[in-house]
Design a protein around this motif. Structure first.
Motif, PDB file in Angstrom:
ATOM      1  N   ILE A 124       0.846  -1.189   0.000  1.00 28.66           N
ATOM      2  CA  ILE A 124       0.000   0.000   0.000  1.00 28.66           C
ATOM      3  C   ILE A 124       0.883   1.240   0.000  1.00 28.66           C
ATOM      4  O   ILE A 124       1.727   1.410   0.886  1.00 28.66           O
ATOM      5  N   VAL A 125       0.693   2.075  -1.006  1.00 28.23           N
ATOM      6  CA  VAL A 125       1.272   3.418  -1.035  1.00 28.23           C
ATOM      7  C   VAL A 125       0.143   4.319  -1.491  1.00 28.23           C
ATOM      8  O   VAL A 125      -0.101   4.486  -2.692  1.00 28.23           O
ATOM      9  N   ALA A 126      -0.587   4.868  -0.530  1.00 28.67           N
ATOM     10  CA  ALA A 126      -1.837   5.579  -0.831  1.00 28.67           C
ATOM     11  C   ALA A 126      -1.762   7.007  -0.315  1.00 28.67           C
ATOM     12  O   ALA A 126      -1.386   7.255   0.836  1.00 28.67           O
ATOM     13  N   CYS A 127      -2.139   7.941  -1.166  1.00 34.77           N
ATOM     14  CA  CYS A 127      -2.007   9.368  -0.874  1.00 34.77           C
ATOM     15  C   CYS A 127      -3.378  10.029  -0.793  1.00 34.77           C
ATOM     16  O   CYS A 127      -4.300   9.709  -1.563  1.00 34.77           O
ATOM     17  N   GLY A 128      -3.516  10.967   0.144  1.00 34.63           N
ATOM     18  CA  GLY A 128      -4.712  11.793   0.199  1.00 34.63           C
ATOM     19  C   GLY A 128      -5.977  11.000   0.418  1.00 34.63           C
ATOM     20  O   GLY A 128      -6.078  10.171   1.325  1.00 34.63           O
ATOM     21  N   ALA A 129      -6.979  11.246  -0.431  1.00 34.85           N
ATOM     22  CA  ALA A 129      -8.269  10.575  -0.279  1.00 34.85           C
ATOM     23  C   ALA A 129      -8.147   9.068  -0.421  1.00 34.85           C
ATOM     24  O   ALA A 129      -8.897   8.313   0.208  1.00 34.85           O
ATOM     25  N   ASP A 130      -7.209   8.599  -1.249  1.00 33.84           N
ATOM     26  CA  ASP A 130      -6.991   7.154  -1.368  1.00 33.84           C
ATOM     27  C   ASP A 130      -6.620   6.561  -0.007  1.00 33.84           C
ATOM     28  O   ASP A 130      -7.053   5.458   0.349  1.00 33.84           O
ATOM     29  N   ALA A 131      -5.833   7.288   0.763  1.00 38.15           N
ATOM     30  CA  ALA A 131      -5.390   6.795   2.063  1.00 38.15           C
ATOM     31  C   ALA A 131      -6.515   6.759   3.080  1.00 38.15           C
ATOM     32  O   ALA A 131      -6.374   6.133   4.140  1.00 38.15           O
ATOM     33  N   ALA A 141      -4.772  17.157   9.374  1.00 34.30           N
ATOM     34  CA  ALA A 141      -3.923  15.975   9.223  1.00 34.30           C
ATOM     35  C   ALA A 141      -2.957  15.860  10.388  1.00 34.30           C
ATOM     36  O   ALA A 141      -2.703  14.757  10.895  1.00 34.30           O
ATOM     37  N   ARG A 142      -2.408  16.982  10.836  1.00 30.46           N
ATOM     38  CA  ARG A 142      -1.507  16.963  11.984  1.00 30.46           C
ATOM     39  C   ARG A 142      -2.235  16.458  13.225  1.00 30.46           C
ATOM     40  O   ARG A 142      -1.704  15.665  14.003  1.00 30.46           O
ATOM     41  N   GLU A 143      -3.479  16.896  13.401  1.00 30.09           N
ATOM     42  CA  GLU A 143      -4.268  16.415  14.535  1.00 30.09           C
ATOM     43  C   GLU A 143      -4.521  14.917  14.430  1.00 30.09           C
ATOM     44  O   GLU A 143      -4.405  14.184  15.419  1.00 30.09           O
ATOM     45  N   PHE A 144      -4.863  14.447  13.235  1.00 29.13           N
ATOM     46  CA  PHE A 144      -5.020  13.005  13.007  1.00 29.13           C
ATOM     47  C   PHE A 144      -3.778  12.251  13.479  1.00 29.13           C
ATOM     48  O   PHE A 144      -3.871  11.226  14.160  1.00 29.13           O
ATOM     49  N   TYR A 145      -2.634  12.773  13.083  1.00 26.60           N
ATOM     50  CA  TYR A 145      -1.383  12.065  13.384  1.00 26.60           C
ATOM     51  C   TYR A 145      -1.087  12.079  14.876  1.00 26.60           C
ATOM     52  O   TYR A 145      -0.733  11.039  15.457  1.00 26.60           O
ATOM     53  N   TYR A 203      -9.337   8.032   9.506  1.00 33.17           N
ATOM     54  CA  TYR A 203      -9.626   8.118   8.075  1.00 33.17           C
ATOM     55  C   TYR A 203     -10.799   9.053   7.825  1.00 33.17           C
ATOM     56  O   TYR A 203     -11.839   8.961   8.470  1.00 33.17           O
ATOM     57  N   ASP A 204     -10.607   9.927   6.857  1.00 25.64           N
ATOM     58  CA  ASP A 204     -11.665  10.832   6.401  1.00 25.64           C
ATOM     59  C   ASP A 204     -11.209  11.358   5.041  1.00 25.64           C
ATOM     60  O   ASP A 204     -10.112  11.911   4.923  1.00 25.64           O
ATOM     61  N   SER A 205     -12.031  11.188   4.030  1.00 21.34           N
ATOM     62  CA  SER A 205     -11.623  11.580   2.673  1.00 21.34           C
ATOM     63  C   SER A 205     -11.304  13.065   2.572  1.00 21.34           C
ATOM     64  O   SER A 205     -10.534  13.475   1.704  1.00 21.34           O
ATOM     65  N   ALA A 206     -11.882  13.871   3.457  1.00 24.79           N
ATOM     66  CA  ALA A 206     -11.597  15.309   3.423  1.00 24.79           C
ATOM     67  C   ALA A 206     -10.221  15.635   3.973  1.00 24.79           C
ATOM     68  O   ALA A 206      -9.668  16.709   3.708  1.00 24.79           O
ATOM     69  N   VAL A 207      -9.635  14.713   4.731  1.00 24.57           N
ATOM     70  CA  VAL A 207      -8.334  14.925   5.359  1.00 24.57           C
ATOM     71  C   VAL A 207      -7.288  13.986   4.778  1.00 24.57           C
ATOM     72  O   VAL A 207      -6.137  14.354   4.567  1.00 24.57           O
ATOM     73  N   GLY A 208      -7.702  12.758   4.516  1.00 26.02           N
ATOM     74  CA  GLY A 208      -6.798  11.690   4.105  1.00 26.02           C
ATOM     75  C   GLY A 208      -6.809  10.600   5.160  1.00 26.02           C
ATOM     76  O   GLY A 208      -7.743  10.493   5.954  1.00 26.02           O
ATOM     77  N   GLY A 209      -5.778   9.817   5.182  1.00 24.25           N
ATOM     78  CA  GLY A 209      -5.676   8.749   6.169  1.00 24.25           C
ATOM     79  C   GLY A 209      -4.352   8.803   6.870  1.00 24.25           C
ATOM     80  O   GLY A 209      -3.343   9.265   6.323  1.00 24.25           O
ATOM     81  N   VAL A 210      -4.351   8.333   8.118  1.00 16.87           N
ATOM     82  CA  VAL A 210      -3.138   8.248   8.914  1.00 16.87           C
ATOM     83  C   VAL A 210      -3.156   6.905   9.634  1.00 16.87           C
ATOM     84  O   VAL A 210      -4.152   6.542  10.258  1.00 16.87           O
TER      85      VAL A 210
END
Length: 394
Positions: free
Chosen positions: A215-222, A269-273, A361-368
């Motif tokens: 898996i190498v997924a960026c942004g909404a894919d992640a 995204a920083r908050e997600f992380y 995970y949230d498509s508006a933010v991405g995934g972590v």
């Protein structure tokens, strides 16, 4: 047989169920088959495990290797049961059925257990010949596999070291990429998920490992936990890299995930992380012998829910937030017991090798997602992962 391995629970299961043995008919790709036989063959062969002995039935082509390599007390070949004469009289399929029946008869196996992936046609034929075949719905062999020996732990550790080399190669590509008009370029070409996967696979091969996919997924894919990812990687967006290789020599797996941003992550995204890193640490705080997989999972859910994010525990219908289990066992299969999830109420034991992999995970933010692999020990755990947890790639 491997002296380190404890087959006591399997022996007790066979005695209590009144079965003569545990029968498998599969290639070594079936983890139970390789675990009991110790023989790596690409085509189907037969293993009969009993408390007294392990017997294999293989083709003449594999007989020499099986005799030298298998973890078995007895190896038989089809020719030992007049296979060629049976083929001439009855054809290949019927000859194979008769040979299997004769093999079981030699070892007094008229009532056998097997796992739920046993071939239906073979089971039906054995039943017609008077052999009782019963599915092991408790997955006794899987439970035995879940408790790793020191040798098995070293196999996982070796695979994980290769994994870390591959992750470093992937991170290096991100670090070396140039940012031109908001696009990541590596040697003047767009840096794509496909290019990073190629680097991962080549690195693993050089370290004696392989994998079918990563898996190498960026942004909404992640934001979709199992989205393999595709196309150009983008500046300022999380890139989830999840690598789960298998060591070729031992056939044991490893598993690790890191999430990187090249550029400046968004505040969300920083908050997600940051929250995911706290959940990751909480899971490890809860990981110890005697705790259950549900306990470890609950520790992760507590962190996310306290931070205001939905989990499947708080909202079974949610499609954002923490939408999977905390972890799983790793060994001959990349996903095996024990589970670290809601309802996983069996106590963890020393020798259990598990992943810890919370994520948001949230498509508006991405995934972590952050994932390490660890082994439960007598007094806690040993993290088999030696790779930094960092978000922004410089």
């Amino acid at each position: 047989m491997d002296d380190e391995r404890d087959y006591g629970a399997l022996d007790a299961f066979l005695r209590e169920a009144g079965r003569d043995g545990y029968l498998l008919h599969a290639s070594a790709d079936l983890a139970d088959q390789y675990y009991l036989s110790g023989f790596d063959a690409p085509g189907p062969f037969v293993t009969l495990y009993t408390p007294e002995r392990t017997a294999l039935l293989v083709s003449g082509l594999e007989y020499g290797r099986a005799t030298n390599e298998a973890r078995a007390d007895v190896v038989r070949r089809y020719a030992d049961y007049d296979y060629h004469a049976l083929v001439a009289e009855h054809g290949r399929e019927e000859a194979s059925r008769r040979v299997l029946a004769a093999f079981l008869d030699e070892f007094g196996a008229t009532d056998v257990a097997t796992n739920e992936r046993f071939p239906l046609g073979v089971a039906d034929d054995l039943r017609e010949r008077g052999v009782a075949v019963t599915a092991d719905r408790d997955d006794v062999v899987g439970d035995a596999r879940a408790v790793k020996t020191e040798t098995e732990i070293e196999h996982v550790r070796s695979a994980q070291q290769a994994n870390e080399a591959a992750m470093a190669a992937a991170e290096d590509l991100l670090a070396e990429a140039d940012v031109v008009d908001g696009v990541l370029l590596y040697r003047d070409d767009p840096l794509t998920a496909e290019r990073v996967k190629e680097e991962i696979e080549v690195t693993l091969l050089r370290h004696g490992c392989s994998l079918d996919e990563t898996i190498v997924a960026c942004g909404a894919d992640a934001a979709e936990p199992h989205n393999r990812g595709r196309g150009p990687l983008r500046v300022n967006e999380p890139v989830v890299i999840d690598i789960f290789p298998r060591e070729k020599a031992s056939k044991y797996h490893a598993d690790m995930t890191r999430t990187f941003v090249k550029g400046e992550p968004t505040e969300a995204a920083r908050e997600f992380y940051d929250v995911t890193e706290r959940a990751f640490e909480a899971a490890f705080d809860a990981l110890e012998p005697g705790a259950t997989g549900a306990d470890v999972h609950a520790a992760v859910c507590d962190v996310y829910e306290d931070a205001g994010y939905p989990t499947l525990r708080s909202d079974p219908d949610t499609e954002t937030g923490f939408i999977h289990s905390t972890g799983h066992g790793v060994g001959l299969d990349v996903h095996e017991g024990p589970r670290l999830s809601e309802g996983a109420d069996e106590a963890l034991e020393p020798g259990h090798v598990v992943t810890i992999e919370p994520g948001l995970y949230d498509s508006a933010v991405g995934g972590v997602r952050i994932e390490d692999i660890a082994v439960v020990t007598e007094d806690g755990y040993e993290d088999l992962t030696d790779y930094p947890v960092e978000f922004v790639v410089e």
